[in-house]
Design a protein around this motif. Structure first.
Motif, mmCIF file in Angstrom:
data_model
loop_
_atom_site.group_PDB
_atom_site.id
_atom_site.type_symbol
_atom_site.label_atom_id
_atom_site.label_comp_id
_atom_site.label_asym_id
_atom_site.label_seq_id
_atom_site.Cartn_x
_atom_site.Cartn_y
_atom_site.Cartn_z
ATOM 1 N N SER A 86 36.526 38.701 55.850
ATOM 2 C CA SER A 86 37.783 38.449 56.556
ATOM 3 C C SER A 86 38.750 37.676 55.665
ATOM 4 O O SER A 86 38.374 37.200 54.585
ATOM 5 N N PRO A 87 39.993 37.511 56.119
ATOM 6 C CA PRO A 87 40.931 36.685 55.338
ATOM 7 C C PRO A 87 40.396 35.278 55.072
ATOM 8 O O PRO A 87 40.651 34.702 54.018
ATOM 9 N N PRO A 100 40.335 31.316 48.621
ATOM 10 C CA PRO A 100 39.686 30.495 47.594
ATOM 11 C C PRO A 100 40.110 29.030 47.682
ATOM 12 O O PRO A 100 41.205 28.715 48.145
ATOM 13 N N GLN A 101 39.212 28.137 47.238
ATOM 14 C CA GLN A 101 39.586 26.732 47.123
ATOM 15 C C GLN A 101 40.574 26.546 45.978
ATOM 16 O O GLN A 101 41.468 25.721 46.041
ATOM 17 N N ASP A 102 40.366 27.333 44.928
ATOM 18 C CA ASP A 102 41.275 27.318 43.783
ATOM 19 C C ASP A 102 42.165 28.562 43.879
ATOM 20 O O ASP A 102 41.669 29.689 43.835
ATOM 21 N N ARG A 103 43.461 28.372 44.017
ATOM 22 C CA ARG A 103 44.359 29.513 44.232
ATOM 23 C C ARG A 103 44.399 30.477 43.051
ATOM 24 O O ARG A 103 44.869 31.609 43.183
ATOM 25 N N SER A 104 43.924 30.028 41.899
ATOM 26 C CA SER A 104 43.943 30.908 40.726
ATOM 27 C C SER A 104 42.773 31.896 40.731
ATOM 28 O O SER A 104 42.728 32.807 39.908
ATOM 29 N N THR A 105 41.836 31.714 41.659
ATOM 30 C CA THR A 105 40.676 32.614 41.715
ATOM 31 C C THR A 105 41.078 33.952 42.325
ATOM 32 O O THR A 105 41.536 33.999 43.472
ATOM 33 N N PRO A 106 40.912 35.065 41.597
ATOM 34 C CA PRO A 106 41.277 36.382 42.150
ATOM 35 C C PRO A 106 40.385 36.742 43.337
ATOM 36 O O PRO A 106 39.198 36.383 43.374
ATOM 37 N N MET A 107 40.942 37.476 44.294
ATOM 38 C CA MET A 107 40.147 37.877 45.461
ATOM 39 C C MET A 107 39.002 38.795 45.072
ATOM 40 O O MET A 107 37.937 38.763 45.695
ATOM 41 N N ASP A 108 39.200 39.629 44.041
ATOM 42 C CA ASP A 108 38.114 40.502 43.603
ATOM 43 C C ASP A 108 36.896 39.682 43.178
ATOM 44 O O ASP A 108 35.748 40.069 43.428
ATOM 45 N N ARG A 109 37.146 38.543 42.520
ATOM 46 C CA ARG A 109 36.028 37.688 42.109
ATOM 47 C C ARG A 109 35.308 37.107 43.315
ATOM 48 O O ARG A 109 34.086 36.976 43.321
ATOM 49 N N LEU A 110 36.066 36.765 44.357
ATOM 50 C CA LEU A 110 35.438 36.254 45.576
ATOM 51 C C LEU A 110 34.531 37.308 46.208
ATOM 52 O O LEU A 110 33.445 36.995 46.714
ATOM 53 N N VAL A 111 34.962 38.564 46.177
ATOM 54 C CA VAL A 111 34.125 39.650 46.689
ATOM 55 C C VAL A 111 32.838 39.754 45.853
ATOM 56 O O VAL A 111 31.735 39.885 46.401
ATOM 57 N N CYS A 122 33.727 28.477 40.844
ATOM 58 C CA CYS A 122 32.976 29.714 40.606
ATOM 59 C C CYS A 122 31.771 29.449 39.707
ATOM 60 O O CYS A 122 30.685 29.990 39.927
ATOM 61 N N ARG A 123 31.962 28.644 38.708
ATOM 62 C CA ARG A 123 30.863 28.297 37.805
ATOM 63 C C ARG A 123 29.721 27.654 38.581
ATOM 64 O O ARG A 123 28.557 28.035 38.421
ATOM 65 N N ARG A 124 30.051 26.680 39.435
ATOM 66 C CA ARG A 124 29.014 26.012 40.240
ATOM 67 C C ARG A 124 28.309 27.007 41.156
ATOM 68 O O ARG A 124 27.093 26.929 41.367
ATOM 69 N N PHE A 125 29.082 27.946 41.694
ATOM 70 C CA PHE A 125 28.497 28.934 42.607
ATOM 71 C C PHE A 125 27.411 29.752 41.915
ATOM 72 O O PHE A 125 26.292 29.878 42.435
#
Length: 395
Positions: A145-146, A151-162, A207-210
């Protein structure tokens, strides 16, 4: 318009000298490293260990004795006159051994849809290698969902979150399998990829921590439940042994040289290197990712295994497998899966087929999404461009 072969060939001809220069330079450096490997392989283990003492993160540190391994190659001595003979060897090794792999596929958010939405599907294949041929294939999916894509960091692309959601689901399914097969050394879990998240070193801190957390949990689960785990990297660009030789022999830097190219020329099918512990430094200006692994920082072992006519595959495993004396058996399980798969582990290949989302599946997803949004009175819009694509591909 289709590509024009004549223009491609003309463009390649213009760059011919640059390609040849790169090739020649790489060959010269490769030869230096191979000569150094031949000499180092003749040194006593104690001398090599001593030589590495003053080096922080030398790439790799030997776990297994090196003294009886010319060029650091342990021959398998496995040869068969027919595929039937090789499959008989596989039956002797894998009968009753459960192999397990997970893979995933995804639908990324699109600017052609008015609301951020994605989907992840993971599929798995569990093969107990029994005479009746029973196995388990299944899938699990999650709609993003939205809120999931915020992301917590706005620079993180949504594709990376997927991709991160997919990775979490894959790792979680592997851990579930381990927990349900506690103390089963007759099982082997395959990870398609590395246990060392070097790829995440340049990501933002979140993302690194994840990725570190996910892989640390997987390593911990394998040791806690005593279920063997291997990470299979078919095309590895790792340079741990190159770095080790650089430290021992003060060789020139060789950023384009990797371990697989260094080793492959001396290997026959089934051969492997001794087991090393990964002690990799970070890329320029980045701390090595293993430094973030906490109590698992020294828990990744690796070897290179010749599984097809190309360069050897990199095999990683938790160090507890080596310490328990299970590494030779586990590597035979890997060889067996590779034989069945014709050069690539059958269990990973099958998990990929189970998980993959085809174009038709994506169209079904978008249609169901539109119907659901209308029913729930959610203002969801598709761009005309996307509608055109769907209609065109559906014809």
């Amino acid at each position: 318009m289709p590509l024009k072969p004549s223009e491609i060939l003309q463009a390649l001809d213009k760059k011919q000298t640059e390609f040849q220069d790169f090739h020649q330079t790489t060959l010269k450096v490769l030869e230096k490293y191979r000569k150094a490997l031949s000499k180092v392989a003749q040194q006593p283990d104690a001398e090599i260990t001593q030589g590495l003492m003053d080096h922080h993160n030398p790439g790799g540190r030997p776990l297994e004795a090196l003294g009886n391994s010319p060029n650091w190659i342990i021959p398998s001595k496995l040869k068969w006159s027919s595929r039937e003979q090789s499959l008989e060897w596989v039956r002797e090794r894998l009968m009753g051994i459960t192999t397990f792999a997970v893979d995933g596929s995804q639908v990324y958010p699109s600017k052609d849809i008015s609301i951020p939405i994605g989907m992840v599907q993971v599929g798995w294949f569990e093969n107990p290698h029994l005479p009746l041929g029973s196995y388990d294939k299944d899938v699990r999916l999650e709609v993003l969902s939205p809120e999931d894509l915020k992301p917590q960091d706005r620079s993180t692309p949504m594709d990376r979150l997927v991709n991160m959601h997919r990775f979490r689901m894959e790792i979680q399914r592997m851990i579930e399998f381990m927990e349900s097969h506690t103390n089963r050394s007759d099982c082997l879990v395959f990870l398609d990829g590395s246990l060392v998240a070097t790829f995440a070193e340049k990501f933002d801190a979140e993302c690194r921590r994840f990725y570190v957390q996910q892989l640390v949990e997987l390593l911990q689960a394998s040791e806690k439940f005593r279920v063997p785990l291997v990470a299979y990297i078919d095309t590895s660009r790792a340079r741990d042994l190159v770095q080790l030789l650089h430290c021992l022999k003060k060789l020139p830097e060789a950023p384009s040289l990797n371990d697989a190219a260094l080793l492959g020329v001396n290997m026959n099918w089934g051969d492997r290197t001794p087991i090393f512990r990964c002690d990799r430094k970070g890329e320029t200006s980045h701390q090595g990712i293993l430094q973030d692994y906490g109590d698992q920082a020294e828990s990744v072992a690796f070897t290179y295994l010749k599984t097809h006519e190309g360069p050897p595959a990199r095999i990683e495993m938790p160090t507890w497998i080596y310490e328990a004396g299970l590494h030779s058996t586990v590597l035979d399980f890997v060889r067996g899966e590779v034989i069945i798969g014709g050069g690539y582990p059958y269990v990973i290949e099958t998990a990929d087929r189970v998980a993959v989302l085809q174009a038709e599946d994506r169209q079904i997803f978008f249609r169901l999404l539109q119907e659901w949004a209308e029913k729930e009175e959610i203002n969801l819009r598709f761009s005309r461009k996307m509608i055109s694509k769907v209609l065109r591909r559906g014809n």
